[in-house]
Write a protein that holds these residues in place. Structure first.
Motif, PDB file in Angstrom:
ATOM      1  N   ASN A  16       0.834  -1.211   0.000  1.00 56.19           N
ATOM      2  CA  ASN A  16       0.000   0.000   0.000  1.00 56.19           C
ATOM      3  C   ASN A  16       0.869   1.261   0.000  1.00 56.19           C
ATOM      4  O   ASN A  16       0.590   2.231  -0.723  1.00 56.19           O
ATOM      5  N   ILE A  17       1.904   1.251   0.836  1.00 56.06           N
ATOM      6  CA  ILE A  17       2.801   2.405   0.912  1.00 56.06           C
ATOM      7  C   ILE A  17       3.551   2.595  -0.406  1.00 56.06           C
ATOM      8  O   ILE A  17       3.742   3.711  -0.893  1.00 56.06           O
ATOM      9  N   LYS A  18       3.948   1.461  -1.007  1.00 54.68           N
ATOM     10  CA  LYS A  18       4.732   1.489  -2.250  1.00 54.68           C
ATOM     11  C   LYS A  18       3.966   2.155  -3.384  1.00 54.68           C
ATOM     12  O   LYS A  18       4.555   2.768  -4.284  1.00 54.68           O
ATOM     13  N   ASN A  19       2.663   2.083  -3.361  1.00 52.92           N
ATOM     14  CA  ASN A  19       1.838   2.610  -4.451  1.00 52.92           C
ATOM     15  C   ASN A  19       1.205   3.958  -4.119  1.00 52.92           C
ATOM     16  O   ASN A  19       0.223   4.352  -4.737  1.00 52.92           O
ATOM     17  N   GLN A  20       1.771   4.643  -3.139  1.00 51.15           N
ATOM     18  CA  GLN A  20       1.221   5.938  -2.738  1.00 51.15           C
ATOM     19  C   GLN A  20       2.167   7.073  -3.116  1.00 51.15           C
ATOM     20  O   GLN A  20       3.395   6.948  -3.020  1.00 51.15           O
ATOM     21  N   LYS A  21       1.583   8.186  -3.555  1.00 49.05           N
ATOM     22  CA  LYS A  21       2.317   9.416  -3.835  1.00 49.05           C
ATOM     23  C   LYS A  21       1.479  10.576  -3.302  1.00 49.05           C
ATOM     24  O   LYS A  21       0.273  10.611  -3.529  1.00 49.05           O
ATOM     25  N   GLU A  22       2.097  11.503  -2.591  1.00 51.12           N
ATOM     26  CA  GLU A  22       1.338  12.650  -2.095  1.00 51.12           C
ATOM     27  C   GLU A  22       2.249  13.843  -1.833  1.00 51.12           C
ATOM     28  O   GLU A  22       3.453  13.692  -1.577  1.00 51.12           O
ATOM     29  N   TRP A  23       1.650  15.001  -1.917  1.00 47.57           N
ATOM     30  CA  TRP A  23       2.329  16.272  -1.660  1.00 47.57           C
ATOM     31  C   TRP A  23       1.535  16.974  -0.557  1.00 47.57           C
ATOM     32  O   TRP A  23       0.334  17.175  -0.683  1.00 47.57           O
ATOM     33  N   VAL A  24       2.214  17.314   0.544  1.00 47.69           N
ATOM     34  CA  VAL A  24       1.518  17.802   1.738  1.00 47.69           C
ATOM     35  C   VAL A  24       2.071  19.153   2.175  1.00 47.69           C
ATOM     36  O   VAL A  24       3.296  19.332   2.286  1.00 47.69           O
ATOM     37  N   VAL A  25       1.149  20.101   2.415  1.00 46.61           N
ATOM     38  CA  VAL A  25       1.491  21.373   3.061  1.00 46.61           C
ATOM     39  C   VAL A  25       1.030  21.275   4.512  1.00 46.61           C
ATOM     40  O   VAL A  25      -0.157  21.114   4.787  1.00 46.61           O
ATOM     41  N   PHE A  26       1.977  21.349   5.447  1.00 48.34           N
ATOM     42  CA  PHE A  26       1.666  21.191   6.865  1.00 48.34           C
ATOM     43  C   PHE A  26       1.215  22.510   7.487  1.00 48.34           C
ATOM     44  O   PHE A  26       1.489  23.593   6.949  1.00 48.34           O
ATOM     45  N   ASN A  27       0.552  22.392   8.613  1.00 52.65           N
ATOM     46  CA  ASN A  27       0.131  23.563   9.375  1.00 52.65           C
ATOM     47  C   ASN A  27       1.136  23.774  10.511  1.00 52.65           C
ATOM     48  O   ASN A  27       1.075  23.108  11.539  1.00 52.65           O
ATOM     49  N   LEU A  28       2.085  24.664  10.302  1.00 52.03           N
ATOM     50  CA  LEU A  28       3.148  24.917  11.273  1.00 52.03           C
ATOM     51  C   LEU A  28       3.259  26.421  11.499  1.00 52.03           C
ATOM     52  O   LEU A  28       3.548  27.179  10.561  1.00 52.03           O
ATOM     53  N   LYS A  29       3.015  26.872  12.721  1.00 53.49           N
ATOM     54  CA  LYS A  29       2.988  28.308  13.017  1.00 53.49           C
ATOM     55  C   LYS A  29       4.326  28.971  12.676  1.00 53.49           C
ATOM     56  O   LYS A  29       5.388  28.474  13.040  1.00 53.49           O
ATOM     57  N   ARG A  30       4.209  30.103  11.965  1.00 55.63           N
ATOM     58  CA  ARG A  30       5.357  30.953  11.603  1.00 55.63           C
ATOM     59  C   ARG A  30       6.388  30.250  10.714  1.00 55.63           C
ATOM     60  O   ARG A  30       7.496  30.741  10.535  1.00 55.63           O
ATOM     61  N   ASN A  31       6.058  29.078  10.191  1.00 56.71           N
ATOM     62  CA  ASN A  31       6.996  28.355   9.340  1.00 56.71           C
ATOM     63  C   ASN A  31       6.256  27.665   8.200  1.00 56.71           C
ATOM     64  O   ASN A  31       5.048  27.407   8.300  1.00 56.71           O
ATOM     65  N   THR A  32       6.999  27.352   7.156  1.00 57.63           N
ATOM     66  CA  THR A  32       6.459  26.600   6.031  1.00 57.63           C
ATOM     67  C   THR A  32       7.127  25.235   5.989  1.00 57.63           C
ATOM     68  O   THR A  32       8.366  25.146   6.034  1.00 57.63           O
ATOM     69  N   LEU A  33       6.323  24.196   5.927  1.00 56.88           N
ATOM     70  CA  LEU A  33       6.837  22.830   5.891  1.00 56.88           C
ATOM     71  C   LEU A  33       6.057  22.061   4.829  1.00 56.88           C
ATOM     72  O   LEU A  33       4.838  21.922   4.927  1.00 56.88           O
ATOM     73  N   ILE A  34       6.774  21.584   3.809  1.00 58.65           N
ATOM     74  CA  ILE A  34       6.156  20.854   2.701  1.00 58.65           C
ATOM     75  C   ILE A  34       6.904  19.542   2.504  1.00 58.65           C
ATOM     76  O   ILE A  34       8.140  19.505   2.576  1.00 58.65           O
ATOM     77  N   THR A  35       6.164  18.470   2.271  1.00 58.19           N
ATOM     78  CA  THR A  35       6.799  17.189   1.968  1.00 58.19           C
ATOM     79  C   THR A  35       6.227  16.622   0.675  1.00 58.19           C
ATOM     80  O   THR A  35       5.056  16.830   0.356  1.00 58.19           O
ATOM     81  N   GLU A  36       7.090  15.920  -0.029  1.00 58.61           N
ATOM     82  CA  GLU A  36       6.667  15.158  -1.204  1.00 58.61           C
ATOM     83  C   GLU A  36       7.040  13.699  -0.948  1.00 58.61           C
ATOM     84  O   GLU A  36       8.219  13.385  -0.748  1.00 58.61           O
ATOM     85  N   ARG A  37       6.040  12.837  -0.923  1.00 53.44           N
ATOM     86  CA  ARG A  37       6.291  11.415  -0.621  1.00 53.44           C
ATOM     87  C   ARG A  37       6.062  10.565  -1.854  1.00 53.44           C
ATOM     88  O   ARG A  37       5.003  10.606  -2.458  1.00 53.44           O
ATOM     89  N   ASN A  38       7.073   9.807  -2.213  1.00 49.50           N
ATOM     90  CA  ASN A  38       7.012   8.854  -3.301  1.00 49.50           C
ATOM     91  C   ASN A  38       7.290   7.489  -2.701  1.00 49.50           C
ATOM     92  O   ASN A  38       8.420   7.210  -2.289  1.00 49.50           O
TER      93      ASN A  38
END
Length: 678
Positions: A529-551
């Motif tokens: 299941n994990i192997k077939n997942q792709k996602e791009w996430v913008v997190f909610n972090l005060k005073r900072n920007t945190l983005i992840t791309e998971r392949n």
């Protein structure tokens, strides 16, 4: 009679399954009541026919189990405040405008950095009678207004509905509160609260006053504050004032369970009260008086300790042990366990979903079931060696039983738990004896130095030992990925192996091998299941920007330089990695243009720079850029605009209004939580 052949075992299992079914299915109460009525009629018919030998008694047993299942469902429904018409959640516009609340303080919670927190009972909304529980947050101020349990308060304020987690794979506090029948929170200041003249003098009021008196008298005796807070947790079950550093040490050392009053503590209380009552004669009348005093002592202690699920479980179970001893019957601990589960859940079915309740019962079950098997591996003749061996086997049995559940909830494993228990249990017995004695005397306004000082020293050395063990962090395994399917398959394997060890047969070996295959299938399914997942996430972090791309299970992190340096210590990021069985592979500085899964994403930061020749699908605004969004929309028309929590709230309001005018969806992470693109 084997435990599973005990009729109450089947009834309890059916009852528990009914609670679980009602919890997850959100069943219609009318349908469940109808099915309960039909099953009750079927039970009478099968009983009558089985008495006449016209059908097998098996049908009567199956109908009884089915009836217990529907009783479990009804118990959960009738105890669920959401189904009560008078509950404040059914009040129109409850979360939309300020209302006049009349509430009664029920319980003091651990304060946050900004607020003092209480559980309160709703009495009226405006002039309408109402019911329900909510959390009252009172902002701390220099005047430090003191509120006491039982106070009736009037507040003109707005209720805030429990919100889901703001970031993926975080602890769902809203669900936790909902399981406790708490559906909203209130935020206010002490100056906005009107205190009523009458105090609700319920049992909660008197137990709170008693706890306050004990604590006040101990403080007057110059009992060290740090050790006092630990003593209050150990004896009275109140953890509100323990420092986060001490709680962390107890967690890392595998001793956090001793800070929550449970079977270990209640067992000490039972032994202590029984010892005190030894001078009473063992006549019929004397034994009955002993029983009443023991039951009253256990119940009083449970109430003073706040009636937490683990406390209620322990008090109920040991009360049945005391009753069994009074009746001169050999107490089958499995039956006692089942009776205590059934009685507790009849009155509080929501306890079933409490982590402490689950861990305490599983630990106790494995101590009863597995410890004799572990103890049989070696039979030391020396009393001291036997005592140490018994502590080790009990500790291992409890840890083995709770290991899958602990990893599922906390994602860590303290490797030195057996050393901790070996050292602290003898010391804890001294602390409990001295603690109970000191607390009882403090309730009467007398704190003798000869008892109080040894108690303080004992807790001081206990904390030192715990701190020393916790400092060996190389023995603590952190961030263990574990999901629900692995949890279930792990317990199937664990139970199958123990059954095989207890009495090895070929069929039991086959069963154990099958459970190994089930565990492997669960693991492979998770990996697939994990192997077939792709996602791009913008997190909610005060005073900072945190983005992840998971392949698959590889994660790329996009953030500013300061956040990239401490990314390994970021709890939000770690929760995401653990929850998705992933590893952080690359760390990169923020880019203005990102391409993901066929989508073009433009990121505009405080510099306000962006490429003019790209028509994006998604526009991400960070660090409060000084741009005119209306003018920007003349050149680009994104499908959605995202604003993370690094932006000023006032600017976000203007952006939201502009997007609404242009009919473009607007997602503010501070309001709606994280944004995920699959």
């Amino acid at each position: 009679m084997k435990v599973l052949q005990f009729p109450l075992a089947r009834i309890t299992v059916g009852f528990v399954l009914g609670i679980i079914a009602a919890f997850y299915s959100k069943a219609n109460p009318q349908i469940v009541f109808f099915l309960l009525f039909i099953t009750f009629l079927a039970l009478g018919i099968t009983w009558f026919l089985s008495r006449k030998n016209k059908i097998s008694p098996l049908y009567f047993g199956l109908t009884a189990c089915l009836l217990s299942f529907f009783i479990g469902m009804i118990t959960h429904i009738t105890h669920n405040d959401f189904f009560q018409k008078s509950n404040y959640t059914h009040y129109s516009s409850i979360y939309e405008k300020p209302l006049l609340l009349t509430i009664t303080l029920r319980e003091k919670l651990k304060s946050s950095t900004a607020n003092d927190r209480y559980i309160a009972i709703v009495n009226r909304i405006d002039q309408l009678e109402s019911t329900g529980r909510l959390i009252l947050n009172i902002r701390k101020d220099s005047l430090r207004h003191v509120f006491q349990i039982g106070d009736n308060l009037q507040i003109k304020t707005t209720l805030h509905k429990n919100s889901p987690p703001n970031n993926p794979n975080q602890f769902d506090y809203s669900k936790y509160l909902e399981n406790k029948q708490i559906f909203a929170q209130v935020y206010t200041e002490s100056g906005e609260i009107k205190i009523g003249t009458e105090i609700d003098k319920s049992i909660w009021y008197y137990t709170s006053k008693l706890r306050s008196k004990i604590i006040h008298n101990l403080e007057k005796s110059n009992f060290n504050k740090t050790e006092l807070n630990v003593a209050i947790a150990l004896i009275l079950g109140q953890q509100q004032d323990i420092s986060p550093e001490i709680i962390r040490d107890y967690q890392y050392a595998g001793a956090i369970h001793i800070l929550s009053v449970s079977g270990l503590h209640i067992g000490f209380i039972l032994l202590f009260v029984t010892f005190i009552l030894k001078p009473l004669p063992n006549t019929k009348r004397g034994s009955f008086i002993k029983l009443l005093i023991i039951l009253a002592s256990l119940s009083l202690f449970g109430i003073i300790a706040g009636l937490a699920p683990s406390v209620v479980r322990s008090v109920t179970m040991f009360s049945f042990v005391a009753i069994g001893n009074h009746l001169r019957r050999s107490v089958n601990i499995y039956h006692t366990l089942l009776v205590s589960i059934l009685i507790i859940l009849l009155f509080e079915p929501s306890f079933l979903f409490d982590v402490g309740f689950q861990l305490s019962y599983i630990a106790l079950f494995f101590i009863i079931w597995l410890q004799p098997l572990l103890a049989s591996f070696w039979l030391p003749k020396n009393k001291i060696t036997k005592y140490i061996w018994d502590i080790l086997t009990v500790s291992f049995a409890a840890q083995i039983g709770t290991l899958p559940l602990s990893i599922y909830y906390f994602h860590q494993f303290p490797g030195l738990f057996f050393v901790t228990n070996l050292v602290i249990i003898p010391l804890l017995s001294i602390i409990m004896i001295l603690g109970v004695l000191v607390m009882v005397l403090a309730a009467f306004g007398y704190v003798p130095f000869v008892f109080a000082k040894p108690l303080e020293w004992s807790i001081y050395y206990l904390n030192k030992i715990i701190n020393a063990i916790a400092s060996l962090e190389q023995f603590i395994i952190h961030n263990i990925s574990f999901n629900y399917s692995l949890l279930i398959s792990s317990y199937l394997l664990l139970i199958a192996i123990i059954i095989w060890f207890k009495k090895p047969t070929f069929n039991k070996l086959i069963l154990a091998l099958i459970t190994i295959i089930i565990l492997q299938i669960s693991f492979l399914q998770t990996r697939y299941n994990i192997k077939n997942q792709k996602e791009w996430v913008v997190f909610n972090l005060k005073r900072n920007t945190l983005i992840t791309e998971r392949n698959s299970n590889d994660v790329s992190l996009y953030a500013n330089d300061s956040l990239l340096k401490i990314s390994r210590k970021n709890t939000i990021l770690n929760s995401y990695l653990v929850g998705n069985f992933s590893d952080l592979k690359t760390k990169r500085r923020m880019q203005n243009v990102v391409f993901f899964n066929g989508k073009k994403i433009i990121i505009i930061d405080s510099l306000g720079i962006y490429p003019k020749n790209i028509k994006p699908d998604i526009l991400l605004l960070t660090q409060s850029p000084k741009i005119n969004l209306e003018r920007l929309f003349q050149s680009i028309k994104p499908e959605i605009v995202i604003a993370d929590a690094s932006n000023f709230k006032t600017i976000q309001k203007f952006w939201k209004a502009t997007c609404t005018k242009q009919k473009i969806p607007f997602h503010a992470t501070g309001e709606k939580g994280f944004y995920k693109l699959n």
